[in-house]
Design an enzyme around this catalytic site. Structure first.
Site, PDB file in Angstrom:
ATOM      1  N   TYR A  76      28.229  52.262  73.372  1.00 60.32           N
ATOM      2  CA  TYR A  76      27.177  51.370  73.882  1.00 60.32           C
ATOM      3  C   TYR A  76      25.959  51.504  72.977  1.00 60.32           C
ATOM      4  O   TYR A  76      25.373  52.585  72.868  1.00 60.32           O
ATOM      5  CB  TYR A  76      26.826  51.777  75.312  1.00 60.32           C
ATOM      6  CG  TYR A  76      26.038  50.736  76.065  1.00 60.32           C
ATOM      7  CD1 TYR A  76      26.676  49.874  76.948  1.00 60.32           C
ATOM      8  CD2 TYR A  76      24.661  50.622  75.922  1.00 60.32           C
ATOM      9  CE1 TYR A  76      25.967  48.918  77.654  1.00 60.32           C
ATOM     10  CE2 TYR A  76      23.942  49.664  76.629  1.00 60.32           C
ATOM     11  CZ  TYR A  76      24.609  48.824  77.494  1.00 60.32           C
ATOM     12  OH  TYR A  76      23.901  47.870  78.196  1.00 60.32           O
ATOM     13  N   TYR A  95      25.955  40.897  73.279  1.00 61.84           N
ATOM     14  CA  TYR A  95      25.413  41.848  74.249  1.00 61.84           C
ATOM     15  C   TYR A  95      25.931  41.503  75.630  1.00 61.84           C
ATOM     16  O   TYR A  95      25.369  40.705  76.352  1.00 61.84           O
ATOM     17  CB  TYR A  95      23.887  41.800  74.222  1.00 61.84           C
ATOM     18  CG  TYR A  95      23.220  42.826  75.124  1.00 61.84           C
ATOM     19  CD1 TYR A  95      23.480  44.184  74.978  1.00 61.84           C
ATOM     20  CD2 TYR A  95      22.306  42.448  76.099  1.00 61.84           C
ATOM     21  CE1 TYR A  95      22.858  45.120  75.788  1.00 61.84           C
ATOM     22  CE2 TYR A  95      21.682  43.378  76.916  1.00 61.84           C
ATOM     23  CZ  TYR A  95      21.958  44.714  76.754  1.00 61.84           C
ATOM     24  OH  TYR A  95      21.343  45.641  77.549  1.00 61.84           O
TER      25      TYR A  95
END
Lengths: 391, 131
Positions: free
Chosen positions: A288, A338
């Site tokens: 991440y 994203y």
């Protein structure tokens, strides 16, 4: 009951068009991603009996997607909100539901549409719009509003403690872009240099524009089922070998590890232990990366390098194409899209299947996936494999 | 003024009463003898719920900071905004605006002192100054 060795697999993946895609709602994106994921698995929507829904920042979709999809008699159903750790969490809850016999085919979806035509990406994430009441709102009132300034404070602590530099953070951004250039799903496919990073405008010192992730409209859905059933379906199964979560609960006081050590330091080893593998056996890392710093600190906490050596590790080229530790092979949230934790998860599935085309990593037996939410507050980990785990 | 206005609620009323008099209150646990940040509901060390308000020295050191660059819009340039994480002598951290801070003097461990300002429509709010 403990699940020492889960026998579930991810069998379907649906990715919508990403980025500045306007005129469609989060629900529209979610429906497309789900139907696409179910078709990818070779299943029919009527066979889905579980659904976990993770809404993004706009928070305008939830478990009522069930009725939108025409699903009936659903056996597990919930809106899941673990911020950036949600995707990993949903796969974990889906696996547990399947292991427990509650459901057979569970879909997990993330969908969001925060970008508005003609408005800056930053306007999509203005920071928490809470009422400015009471002492809890003092940090916000002081100016710590959106994610960049909060992560900037964390990154500076790391830089001070370990000598991490802006150029080393830049190496993370450059590596991500090198991977994204090869990813047809990626929003940012123009090559980028360290000089580009260093000359990009300061957003919240020490974080520059090219230290920050993208903002995207779109959705990603995955389908989870038993390893047994997975073997009969259309795609190469991506087996779930292990998982972990860790939510550190940082206290605002002397001795806090905020910025130095994250939940990854507990979640990663827990997931590896469950999978029965060591960190040295991991072939591909999907981390991440809301900011370049997040990649760096997570790699340290997972044990791919020693604590404090993340800067040198990423600057060595280890994580870039051709490096010893291929990481964020689709370009990550910095350069591809994203979708919170679905960004690393979706690329992990593509790599484990061996379907990444030009950017395919040769050895892709074991993939480690991270999810991170809040300001390093919430962490999830998955260990995925191209092979079923022996019992 | 970079600070956004904040209004009180029942919980924070003692904090803002003291702030108006120039005193910084923190939470303190008689059972543990430990201090916690003003928003704490439970002791940050022992999780006990016996917190009461107690005055801080108002002095501490800088743990970390960020600078949000000023912007020029419609011919008006706003100044850079420096926000620091301050570790008070008692232990708790506060995130505070450092108005007019000399950026060359920002350093981990730099001494800071807390004072108060009152934005329009707001309670008095703590800010930090480099010592």
């Amino acid at each position: 009951m403990s699940i020492e060795s889960p026998r579930t697999a991810i069998v379907g993946l649906g990715i919508t068009e990403m980025g500045k895609v306007f005129g469609r709602s989060a629900v529209d994106f979610a429906v497309e991603a789900i139907t696409s994921a179910v078709a990818d698995a070779g299943l029919d929507l009527s066979e889905v009996d579980g659904l976990y829904v993770n809404p993004g920042i706009k928070n305008d979709t939830d478990m009522r997607l069930q009725s939108t999809l025409g699903m009936r008699d659903t056996r597990v159903l919930a809106t899941v909100q673990g911020f950036g750790s949600s995707a990993g969490q949903m796969v974990q809850y889906a696996s547990m539901a399947i292991e427990a016999g509650m459901a057979d085919v569970v879909v997990c979806v993330y969908a969001d549409a925060p970008l508005q035509e003609g408005k800056r990406a930053g306007a999509a994430y203005p920071g928490q719009a809470r009422a400015m009441v009471g002492v809890g709102s003092l940090p916000f009132a002081a100016g710590l509003k959106a994610a960049p300034e909060r992560y900037a404070v964390a990154a500076r602590r790391h830089m001070h403690a370990y000598g991490t530099t802006s150029e080393q953070l830049g190496a993370v951004a450059v590596a991500a872009r090198e991977w994204a250039v090869m990813n047809p799903h990626a929003q940012m496919r123009e090559p980028m240099t360290l000089e580009d990073h260093q000359s990009s405008r300061m957003i919240a010192d020490p974080l520059r524009l090219l230290d920050c992730c993208l903002v995207s409209n779109g959705a990603v859905a995955v389908v989870v089922t038993s390893a047994e059933r997975a073997a009969t379906l259309r795609q190469p199964p991506v087996h779930v070998w292990g998982w972990g979560q860790a939510h550190p609960g940082y206290v605002n006081r002397r001795g806090s590890e905020f910025g130095l050590v994250t939940g990854a330091a507990q979640s990663g080893p827990a997931a590896l232990k469950m999978a029965g593998v060591s960190v040295d056996e991991i072939d591909v890392r999907e981390i991440y990366d809301c900011f370049t710093y997040t990649t760096l600190v997570t790699l340290e906490d997972y044990g791919f390098c020693a604590k404090g050596e993340g800067g040198e590790f990423v600057a060595s080229g280890a994580i870039a194409p051709g490096g010893s530790h291929p990481t964020n092979t689709g370009g990550g949230e910095l350069s591809s899209y994203y979708m919170w934790g679905m960004t690393p998860l979706s690329e992990a599935i593509i790599q484990a299947r061996g379907q990444a085309g030009e950017r395919q990593v040769d050895r892709h037996d074991l993939v480690m996936v991270s999810g991170n939410g809040g300001v390093l507050d919430f962490h999830s980990t998955l260990i995925l494999s191209a092979h079923p785990k022996g019992r | 003024m970079a600070l956004a206005p904040v209004v009180r609620d029942d919980f924070s009323a003692p904090f803002f009463e003291a702030a108006a008099e120039g005193r910084l209150l923190l939470r303190w646990s008689p059972s543990s003898g430990e201090w916690s940040e003003p928003a704490a509901r439970f002791c940050s060390v022992t999780q006990s719920d016996d917190l009461e308000w107690r005055a801080s020295s108002g002095h501490g050191t800088l743990v970390s900071w960020t600078i949000k660059p000023g912007r020029t819009r419609d011919g008006v340039t706003t100044p850079d905004v420096v926000i620091g994480v301050v570790e008070l002598a008692e232990g708790p951290w506060l995130s505070l605006w450092l108005p007019e801070a000399d950026q060359d003097r920002l350093a981990v461990g730099a001494a800071v002192a807390v004072s108060f300002v009152q934005p329009e429509g707001s309670e008095h709010l703590p800010v930090a100054h480099l010592g």
